[in-house]
Design a protein around this motif. Structure first.
Motif, PDB file in Angstrom:
ATOM      1  N   TYR A 307       0.681  -1.432   0.200  1.00  0.00           N
ATOM      2  CA  TYR A 307      -0.265   0.010  -0.035  1.00  0.00           C
ATOM      3  C   TYR A 307       0.811   1.331   0.088  1.00  0.00           C
ATOM      4  N   THR A 308       2.175   1.088   0.195  1.00  0.00           N
ATOM      5  CA  THR A 308       2.953   2.430   0.355  1.00  0.00           C
ATOM      6  C   THR A 308       3.893   2.441  -0.843  1.00  0.00           C
ATOM      7  N   LEU A 309       4.754   1.406  -0.847  1.00  0.00           N
ATOM      8  CA  LEU A 309       5.647   1.389  -1.883  1.00  0.00           C
ATOM      9  C   LEU A 309       5.284   1.241  -3.319  1.00  0.00           C
ATOM     10  N   GLN A 310       4.234   0.344  -3.480  1.00  0.00           N
ATOM     11  CA  GLN A 310       3.536   0.008  -4.933  1.00  0.00           C
ATOM     12  C   GLN A 310       3.163   0.974  -5.496  1.00  0.00           C
ATOM     13  N   PRO A 311       2.480   2.074  -5.101  1.00  0.00           N
ATOM     14  CA  PRO A 311       1.967   3.176  -5.725  1.00  0.00           C
ATOM     15  C   PRO A 311       3.445   4.127  -6.555  1.00  0.00           C
ATOM     16  N   TYR A 312       4.264   4.025  -5.448  1.00  0.00           N
ATOM     17  CA  TYR A 312       5.482   5.048  -6.153  1.00  0.00           C
ATOM     18  C   TYR A 312       6.186   3.999  -7.237  1.00  0.00           C
ATOM     19  N   ILE A 313       6.427   2.822  -7.041  1.00  0.00           N
ATOM     20  CA  ILE A 313       6.871   1.766  -8.031  1.00  0.00           C
ATOM     21  C   ILE A 313       6.052   1.891  -9.287  1.00  0.00           C
ATOM     22  N   ASN A 314       4.964   1.687  -9.163  1.00  0.00           N
ATOM     23  CA  ASN A 314       3.988   1.521 -10.483  1.00  0.00           C
ATOM     24  C   ASN A 314       4.211   3.047 -11.379  1.00  0.00           C
ATOM     25  N   ARG A 315       4.355   4.040 -10.729  1.00  0.00           N
ATOM     26  CA  ARG A 315       4.278   5.384 -11.269  1.00  0.00           C
ATOM     27  C   ARG A 315       5.600   5.546 -12.195  1.00  0.00           C
ATOM     28  N   ILE A 316       6.719   4.927 -11.227  1.00  0.00           N
ATOM     29  CA  ILE A 316       8.100   5.053 -11.942  1.00  0.00           C
ATOM     30  C   ILE A 316       8.160   4.022 -13.121  1.00  0.00           C
ATOM     31  N   GLU A 317       7.607   2.723 -12.930  1.00  0.00           N
ATOM     32  CA  GLU A 317       7.494   1.705 -13.998  1.00  0.00           C
ATOM     33  C   GLU A 317       6.767   2.087 -15.346  1.00  0.00           C
ATOM     34  N   LYS A 318       5.717   2.935 -14.968  1.00  0.00           N
ATOM     35  CA  LYS A 318       4.858   3.266 -16.249  1.00  0.00           C
ATOM     36  C   LYS A 318       5.458   4.582 -16.780  1.00  0.00           C
ATOM     37  N   SER A 319       6.262   5.555 -16.081  1.00  0.00           N
ATOM     38  CA  SER A 319       6.968   6.580 -16.563  1.00  0.00           C
ATOM     39  C   SER A 319       8.117   6.094 -17.473  1.00  0.00           C
ATOM     40  N   ILE A 320       8.638   5.008 -16.755  1.00  0.00           N
ATOM     41  CA  ILE A 320       9.904   4.566 -17.644  1.00  0.00           C
ATOM     42  C   ILE A 320       9.320   4.279 -19.148  1.00  0.00           C
ATOM     43  N   LYS A 321       7.998   3.289 -19.228  1.00  0.00           N
ATOM     44  CA  LYS A 321       7.708   2.724 -20.345  1.00  0.00           C
ATOM     45  C   LYS A 321       7.103   3.809 -21.429  1.00  0.00           C
ATOM     46  N   LYS A 322       6.619   4.886 -20.907  1.00  0.00           N
ATOM     47  CA  LYS A 322       6.086   6.069 -21.696  1.00  0.00           C
ATOM     48  C   LYS A 322       7.167   6.903 -22.213  1.00  0.00           C
ATOM     49  N   TYR A 334       9.817  -3.849 -21.091  1.00  0.00           N
ATOM     50  CA  TYR A 334       9.044  -3.131 -19.809  1.00  0.00           C
ATOM     51  C   TYR A 334      10.150  -3.276 -18.718  1.00  0.00           C
ATOM     52  N   ALA A 335       9.913  -2.267 -17.748  1.00  0.00           N
ATOM     53  CA  ALA A 335      10.581  -2.199 -16.655  1.00  0.00           C
ATOM     54  C   ALA A 335      10.084  -2.697 -15.439  1.00  0.00           C
ATOM     55  N   LYS A 336      10.780  -3.323 -14.516  1.00  0.00           N
ATOM     56  CA  LYS A 336      10.037  -3.827 -13.277  1.00  0.00           C
ATOM     57  C   LYS A 336      10.858  -3.915 -12.105  1.00  0.00           C
ATOM     58  N   PHE A 337      10.485  -3.216 -10.894  1.00  0.00           N
ATOM     59  CA  PHE A 337      11.066  -3.436  -9.867  1.00  0.00           C
ATOM     60  C   PHE A 337      11.014  -4.653  -9.071  1.00  0.00           C
ATOM     61  N   ASN A 338      11.904  -5.523  -8.441  1.00  0.00           N
ATOM     62  CA  ASN A 338      11.615  -6.802  -7.789  1.00  0.00           C
ATOM     63  C   ASN A 338      11.514  -6.588  -6.300  1.00  0.00           C
TER      64      ASN A 338
END
Length: 399
Positions: A307-322, A334-338
């Motif tokens: 609930y805390t890190l996942q929103p930040y991580i998703n924003r970064i991943e989507k920004s990288i792809k776009k 696609y980029a993905k944090f582990n």
């Protein structure tokens, strides 16, 4: 006016000017009377601890660029792509990926936005990502619907096209720019700052409430100054709390409230909880164990990821792809944090889960070994299929 990307950021003069320029933003006073800025907000211990937890945790996560093969529905790490090392190892020659993503999250937690200059070769290949001070960046939409960014270093203003800036927007109410948690929680942080300042003054005075010394006779100015100087010398600093020797009928009366009466500790505890709620950080991670136990700390740690890190991580991943991949590349990269390492429970729980996944045919032996950072074994890529399970048929075939 465009900047020479290879010279401007690493100039000591420009770096110093940027720091000075960020301090020019006039501080705004909270209702408690405390001025709260992005810089002094970090001096509130709970704010610093929350941002440090989020930044360092995200920075410690490996991030990989993956290539998806639609023919066999398999993914693999795209080691040969130029972005792989930039994202996972060296975004620019001055930083590791750990520092880069720490800076990214810190900017999102403070300013609500993160910006980095995209440095490209003449052929258009991305070479580096260099962070910019978010407070010095302004975003504009022009009449032709194009977007530009300006960066002011205190001396000059520089202009960048949209494809020259990597942008991550935090929680937003308009989709154009992120909201600064510090700005929107200024009053709450001001109360916390007031409580900290009160505590500092309280203990600076040896945690002793003010007192009054009653003298039966009237003192002239010279006698008053002499008595005051004598008292402070005898009962301050290292001499605090020593026995007071009074003469001439003098008497001591306390006129101050105790810490308990002013509910100082309760206020401090409440503000710590409020700031943790502002950043959605489990209180036990900032040394607040008042509502934690051995039974719920593990669950709270899982919630930090979900609930805390996942929103930040998703924003970064989507920004990288776009922003960092071309339209053609987005179809297969696609980029993905582990985050698997953060979600792992104790060893018994993990191996019970592995056993279920292995017997269901979800994991191979080597996939389990990879999750435990172990080397693969021969014939370890096979999958098990339970003998008592068959393929389900539709109703028509069954009849």
């Amino acid at each position: 006016m465009n900047l020479n990307p290879f010279n401007w950021f690493r100039s000591q003069e420009v770096a110093t000017s940027s720091q000075e320029f960020s301090e020019l933003f006039a501080p705004r006073e909270s209702t408690s009377g405390e001025n709260i800025t992005l810089s002094n907000a970090m001096k509130i211990s709970t704010v610093f601890s929350c941002i440090r937890v989020l930044s360092e945790t995200t920075g410690s996560l490996p991030i990989h660029l993956y290539e998806y093969n639609s023919k066999n529905n398999k993914k693999s790490k795209a080691y040969t792509h130029n972005l792989y090392d930039i994202l996972n190892l060296e975004p620019n020659k001055d930083m590791t990926s750990v520092t880069f993503w720490e800076v990214c999250i810190a900017h999102l937690c403070l300013n609500g936005n993160f910006y980095a200059q995209i440095i490209k070769s003449r052929a258009g290949k991305i070479l580096e990502l260099v962070p910019l001070l978010a407070t010095n960046v302004t975003k504009y939409r022009l009449e032709d619907d194009s977007i530009i960014f300006t960066y002011n270093n205190g001396k000059h203003t520089y202009e960048f096209k949209q494809d020259e800036i990597f942008e991550v927007i935090g929680f937003s109410k308009d989709g154009w720019s992120g909201m600064s948690p510090i700005e929107y929680q200024r009053d709450s942080l001001g109360l916390s700052k007031s409580a900290e300042n009160y505590g500092s003054r309280f203990f600076k005075n040896n945690a002793t409430p003010p007192i009054a010394v009653k003298i039966p006779q009237t003192l002239n100015d010279e006698q008053y100054k002499r008595l005051k100087k004598s008292w402070q010398k005898a009962h301050s600093g290292e001499n605090a709390h020593k026995v007071a020797l009074l003469e001439g009928g003098a008497d001591i009366t306390s006129i101050g409230l105790s810490n308990s009466d002013s509910q100082f500790l309760e206020t401090r505890q409440f503000q710590k909880s409020e700031i943790c709620g502002m950043y959605r950080v489990p209180p036990h991670l900032v040394a607040d164990l008042s509502k934690s136990s051995f039974n719920n700390i593990s669950e709270q740690s899982q919630e930090l990821v979900k609930y805390t890190l996942q929103p930040y991580i998703n924003r970064i991943e989507k920004s990288i792809k776009k922003q960092l991949l071309s339209k053609e590349e987005r179809k297969k990269y696609y980029a993905k944090f582990n985050v698997d390492g953060l979600l792992r429970g104790d060893i018994q729980s993990r191996f019970n889960a592995y056993n279920i996944g292995r017997n269901m045919g979800v994991y191979s032996a080597n996939e389990i070994r990879e999750k435990e950072d172990m080397n693969p074994i021969k014939d370890g890529d096979t999958y098990l299929v339970p003998l008592n399970m068959t393929e389900q048929k539709d109703n028509n075939e069954a009849e």
